[in-house]
Design a protein around this motif. Structure first.
Motif, PDB file in Angstrom:
ATOM      1  N   UNK A 369       0.842  -1.206   0.000  1.00 29.57           N
ATOM      2  CA  UNK A 369       0.000   0.000   0.000  1.00 29.57           C
ATOM      3  C   UNK A 369       0.867   1.241   0.000  1.00 29.57           C
ATOM      4  N   UNK A 370       0.416   2.249  -0.691  1.00 30.04           N
ATOM      5  CA  UNK A 370       1.126   3.523  -0.651  1.00 30.04           C
ATOM      6  C   UNK A 370       0.137   4.637  -0.338  1.00 30.04           C
ATOM      7  N   UNK A 371       0.449   5.438   0.645  1.00 30.93           N
ATOM      8  CA  UNK A 371      -0.387   6.595   0.979  1.00 30.93           C
ATOM      9  C   UNK A 371       0.435   7.864   0.815  1.00 30.93           C
ATOM     10  N   UNK A 372      -0.002   8.699  -0.069  1.00 29.07           N
ATOM     11  CA  UNK A 372       0.768   9.900  -0.364  1.00 29.07           C
ATOM     12  C   UNK A 372      -0.043  11.138  -0.089  1.00 29.07           C
TER      13      UNK A 372
ATOM     14  N   UNK B 412      -3.734  17.005  -0.978  1.00 27.62           N
ATOM     15  CA  UNK B 412      -4.237  15.792  -1.618  1.00 27.62           C
ATOM     16  C   UNK B 412      -3.849  14.541  -0.813  1.00 27.62           C
ATOM     17  N   UNK B 413      -4.765  13.620  -0.673  1.00 23.19           N
ATOM     18  CA  UNK B 413      -4.472  12.349  -0.016  1.00 23.19           C
ATOM     19  C   UNK B 413      -4.551  11.269  -1.097  1.00 23.19           C
ATOM     20  N   UNK B 414      -3.467  10.549  -1.283  1.00 25.23           N
ATOM     21  CA  UNK B 414      -3.468   9.522  -2.315  1.00 25.23           C
ATOM     22  C   UNK B 414      -3.167   8.189  -1.643  1.00 25.23           C
ATOM     23  N   UNK B 415      -4.115   7.283  -1.681  1.00 27.95           N
ATOM     24  CA  UNK B 415      -3.944   6.013  -0.979  1.00 27.95           C
ATOM     25  C   UNK B 415      -4.115   4.878  -1.980  1.00 27.95           C
ATOM     26  N   UNK B 416      -3.041   4.167  -2.233  1.00 29.91           N
ATOM     27  CA  UNK B 416      -3.084   3.148  -3.267  1.00 29.91           C
ATOM     28  C   UNK B 416      -2.778   1.787  -2.657  1.00 29.91           C
ATOM     29  N   UNK B 417      -3.675   0.836  -2.848  1.00 27.58           N
ATOM     30  CA  UNK B 417      -3.454  -0.500  -2.304  1.00 27.58           C
ATOM     31  C   UNK B 417      -3.599  -1.542  -3.406  1.00 27.58           C
ATOM     32  N   UNK B 418      -3.293  -1.156  -4.622  1.00 29.78           N
ATOM     33  CA  UNK B 418      -3.375  -2.131  -5.699  1.00 29.78           C
ATOM     34  C   UNK B 418      -2.230  -1.882  -6.659  1.00 29.78           C
TER      35      UNK B 418
END
Lengths: 453, 487
Positions: A369-372, B412-418
């Motif tokens: 997971x990446x949270x930016x 901005x909040x960017x949350x990537x889990x894929x």
């Protein structure tokens, strides 16, 4: 509810430890230095350890890491934590062929027998923080907790409360030191879980230049928790190259804050490389308090397993004509979690600011997971600020190009990742260190490749 | 084209907030204050069924347990929720059948709002060429809805929500609060408890709504809050374009507007929702103005699309995040926004794109313009859940600063889990270059006009998304909002 009860334990323990430490102080408890420590513990008592409800800790849950039965490293525990480490134990933590001043700290106490000082220039003071405090209390007090605010940061408050050990590097006006200072911080968790809190202070006079490398390590199978605060003061035209190398064990938790104060025309170059660990949290803040300063933040995190890497950065533009440039890149595998929070603050007087920020991430595993959160706060109008963030996978076209030339999928991927990481690695100016990091990354990619093939 | 722009600018230079009039219409206002009795009273006034009252009370009781959020990047003195009247309605015996039957004051209001006679007729359902169906909401109560019959032929339901509760309870019951739960946030809970009216729209399967549907909101009465609720359901394969416009009189005190908008795009449906928000922004010194605290959210099922376009020029404080949950595979979400703040205005606005389904796509284009002493923030979240294979997002948020006393902020909040997701975010902040202004000046265009033209060009990408009729008005608004910010 049990969660908070557990947290209370460590919090209460810290507060109790502080009280007994204070009781053992005799005359020293009257110094202004101690007055600050006292304020800090009071603030810590109010704040408590941050939970994920705290916006700054939204994606990083410290709670599991607080459960261990830590022994706090401070004066009263020196017998319990007395180190038996030898040069052999520490050898793996050194960078081969890097000609450097090496200062080793075990459970945050300075270990002179394991350290080597090679610089003999006049105007260079290297010692433990405690020694510097004893020798020139006024100088230390002038900067102590002046840059790294603990009002809203519980961990900085905790570190400030117990501030005693750590590194002091002072470079006098106009002195340029070629050899890097390598500060090796070791948590010896072979007998018990250790919470150590090194406190560092780096002072560079006008026109001075230095290079500092910090690395952090845990030995033993118990939990190691390191809560570091470093304050950096750069006078006019001073130049500091600062490197952080994190390649630690899974049972380690690291929280480190570096607060830089830059006077006019000073330069701060920072490269943070995070390769392994349990929880890694870096707070890197710089206050651009003079005109025409230059700041570069570079970061690379390449982690797998269950590692959590959290980088918080702040470039606080308070004066005009300053430039800040930031590039953080991440490669996340397995169940790892990446967090990036980059903040650019441009205050009203900071006209003609140039501020750039970029955060790019590659997710290799479906469970990563990446949270930016790149963040701009701008109060001046004549500025150029931009930020960009991407999260994704390797470029399909590039992969295809390489495969069309006969490379296996795994080889092509490794090659592209190597190039991706290279953009940050090449910012390391010390050749030996650059090669060292490069070798680790190349070896890891090669391993991945074999595993995948 | 150039001629037209100059006309616009001319008009602009001479005008202030032109919607600042008060309509002296007879009002049915309940006393200020909020308690369970008020909630019951509103429900009773609306002659609502028992389940609706229960739903409201549940929301109200939950609201009591909630605390006002504090994370936003806007500041305002504490709101006294007991000093607001939660229901105000123009007194009317029955729905008007012709123009003559409507209260002349109300007609005057429509005139002043620039709604043409033709449109007035349409609003009141007299006659006219079908183009836009309007639901006019004054002080939270729907005054008139036009074109009902025409729409009815296609099976489109477009009416006030109180009417929908009476006539289509099954639809309301099925969909209300499915997108924005009553306990979603402080203001949504408050709205659920006390909303007095709003619009309801249902587009049946496979129907392409032949005209733009539109709601015009106006706050008129003093000391009232406007709490309207919009529920829009596009059934499988249907299409609808929906417009929303807002104005309010000039008053010294702040007024609260806490609306909830829920959009449901079922499989293959498309909803385009456009807002031109021009609530009274307060005077030059920041006195008065509307607090616009709105919860807007859409859910896009399989192959569906939800598109938000907003032009935010009014309100003392704008605080809202029109969002899309991309629930089904191949769903698309879009957010186009221009937010202008001048004088002491504050805006904290943006969007959320939550990717759940596979191959979902979202696009965010946000243009912030701050002038005077205003603060303008973009706050957005892009979340790619583990299930959202091949999700794609592109976000761009630019800020323009005019003057050195204002601020522009980006969160901005960017949350990537894929791992298969591709998420891109770009943001820039800059001011209008002196060289550009010089170029205009050189050609005989004064600085204020130059800024208006540059801003219009800057915002064009978003303006292009607006339906024609609105685009012109929005362009004018942009210029008005920035009036006096230069020089």
């Amino acid at each position: 509810m049990t969660m908070s009860a557990e947290t209370l334990d460590l919090k209460d323990k810290c507060i109790l430890d502080f009280q007994s430490l204070e009781a053992s102080l005799n005359g020293q408890s009257k110094t202004p230095f101690h007055a600050v420590r006292k304020q800090a513990i009071e603030r810590f008592a109010e704040l408590g350890f941050p939970t994920i409800r705290n916006e700054e800790w939204k994606y990083t849950n410290l709670m599991p890491a607080l459960k261990a039965e830590y022994v706090l490293s401070h004066g009263l525990q020196s017998q319990v934590l007395k180190t038996t480490l030898t040069a052999k134990d520490v050898a793996p933590f050194l960078v081969p062929s890097m000609k450097a001043n090496v200062l080793v700290f075990v459970n945050d106490s300075y270990a002179p027998e394991l350290s080597t000082i090679i610089t003999t220039l006049n105007g260079v003071t290297v010692s433990s923080f405690a020694e510097a405090l004893q020798r020139s209390p006024e100088l230390v007090q002038k900067h102590f907790a002046r840059h790294a605010a603990f009002e809203n940061d519980a961990l900085a408050a905790l570190n400030t409360a117990f501030a005693h050990n750590g590194a002091f590097v002072g470079i006098a006006e106009g002195v340029v030191v070629e050899e890097p200072f390598h500060l090796v911080f070791v948590n010896d968790a072979r007998r018990n879980a250790v919470l150590s809190q090194p406190r560092n202070l780096f002072l560079l006079g006008a026109n001075a230049e230095a290079t500092i490398v910090e690395s952090y390590h845990t030995i033993g199978s118990h939990q190691g928790f390191m809560n570091v605060v470093g304050e950096v003061m750069l006078e006019e035209n001073a130049v500091l190259h600062h490197y952080k190398l994190q390649n630690d064990a899974e049972n380690s938790t690291f929280v480190g804050a570096t607060q830089v104060h830059q006077e006019a025309s000073s330069v701060f170059n920072s490269v943070v490389i995070s390769l392994a660990g349990g929880i890694i949290r870096n707070n890197l803040n710089t206050m651009l308090a003079g005109k025409a300063t230059d700041t570069h933040f570079y970061g690379l995190y390449m982690v797998g397993g269950k590692t959590l890497v959290d980088n918080h950065t702040l470039a606080d533009h308070a004066m005009p004509h300053c430039t800040s440039n930031e590039l953080y890149k991440g490669i996340l595998d397995d169940r790892s979690i990446g967090v990036f929070n980059g903040k650019i603050m441009v205050r009203q007087d900071a006209q003609k600011t140039l501020a750039y920020q970029s955060n790019r991430n590659i997710l290799l595993s479906p469970n990563a997971t990446m949270n930016t959160k790149p963040q701009l706060e701008i109060f001046a109008d004549d500025v150029k600020c931009s930020h960009g963030a991407t999260s994704g996978q390797l470029d399909g076209d590039a992969l295809f190009y390489l495969r069309a030339r006969g490379l296996s999928r795994e080889r092509a991927q490794a090659l592209l990742l190597y190039a991706f990481a290279g953009e940050v690695i090449e910012k390391i100016r010390i050749e030996a260190l650059r090669e060292y990091v490069d070798t680790i990354i190349a070896a890891r990619l090669h391993q991945e490749e074999l595993k995948a093939a | 084209m150039a001629r037209e722009e100059f006309d616009i600018l001319d008009e602009v230079v001479t005008s202030e907030y032109k919607y600042g009039f008060v309509t002296d219409i007879e009002q049915d206002i309940i006393p200020i204050g909020l308690n369970e009795g008020v909630v019951r009273m509103i429900s009773a006034k609306k002659n609502e069924p028992e389940w609706m009252l229960e739903w409201r009370l549940k929301a109200y009781r939950h609201w009591l347990t909630m605390r006002e959020p504090t994370w936003q990047n806007v500041t305002f003195p504490p709101i006294d929720y007991q000093a607001v009247s939660y229901y105000a309605a123009p007194k009317q015996s029955a729905k008007p059948q012709s123009l003559d039957e409507i209260d002349p004051e109300l007609r005057a209001t429509l005139d002043k709002l620039g709604i043409s006679l033709d449109e007035q007729k349409r609003i009141t359902g007299v006659e006219g060429t079908p183009r836009i169906a309007v639901d006019f909401v004054m002080d939270s109560v729907s005054v008139a809805t036009s074109f009902k019959e025409k729409l009815k032929e296609l099976g489109v339901v477009f009416c006030s929500i109180s009417e929908a509760i009476q006539e289509h309870p099954e639809l309301v019951k099925k969909y209300i609060s499915t997108v924005v739960p009553t306990n979603d946030n402080y203001f949504a809970a408050l709205n659920s408890a006390v909303f007095s009216d709003g619009s309801f729209c249902y587009i049946p399967k496979g129907v392409r709504c032949p005209m733009e549907l539109s709601t015009y909101f106006r706050i008129n009465a003093e000391n009232t809050g406007q709490f309207e609720r919009t529920l829009l359901i596009a059934d499988e394969g249907s299409y609808v374009s929906y417009l929303e416009g807002c104005t309010a009189p000039m008053r010294d005190e702040h007024q609260l507007h806490a609306a909830v908008v829920e959009l449901i795009a079922l499989d293959g449906a498309e909803i385009k929702y456009s807002t031109v928000q021009n609530w009274y922004p307060g005077d030059k010194n920041g006195k008065g103005g509307i607090y616009n605290f709105v919860t807007k959210r859409g859910v896009a099922h399989k192959n569906a699309k939800v598109s938000w376009t907003q032009v935010e020029t009014g309100s003392a404080i704008t605080w809202k995040y029109p969002s899309v949950t991309l629930k089904g595979d191949n769903a698309v979400g879009e957010f186009y926004s221009v937010a202008v703040t001048n004088n002491h205005q504050q805006a904290d606005t943006g969007t959320k794109m939550i990717h759940v389904g596979k191959n979902t796509k979202s696009r965010i284009v946000s243009k912030g313009i701050s002038a005077g002493r205003s603060q303008n923030s973009y706050r957005g979240q892009v979340r790619v859940n583990k299930t959202a294979d091949n999700a794609r997002n592109f976000s761009q948020c630019d800020s323009l600063l005019i003057g050195d006393r204002c601020g522009a902020h980006t969160f901005p909040y960017i949350e990537v889990a894929n791992t298969t997701a591709t998420v891109e975010h770009e943001a820039t902040t800059s001011k209008i270059g002196e060289d550009i202004i010089f170029y205009f000046n050189q050609r005989g265009i004064d600085t204020e006009q130059a800024v208006a033209m540059i801003v219009n060009g800057y915002a064009k990408e978003v303006m292009n998304q607006l339906p024609m009729e609105f685009a012109v008005e929005a362009q004018k608004l942009l210029a008005i909002s920035l009036e006096g910010s230069v020089g």
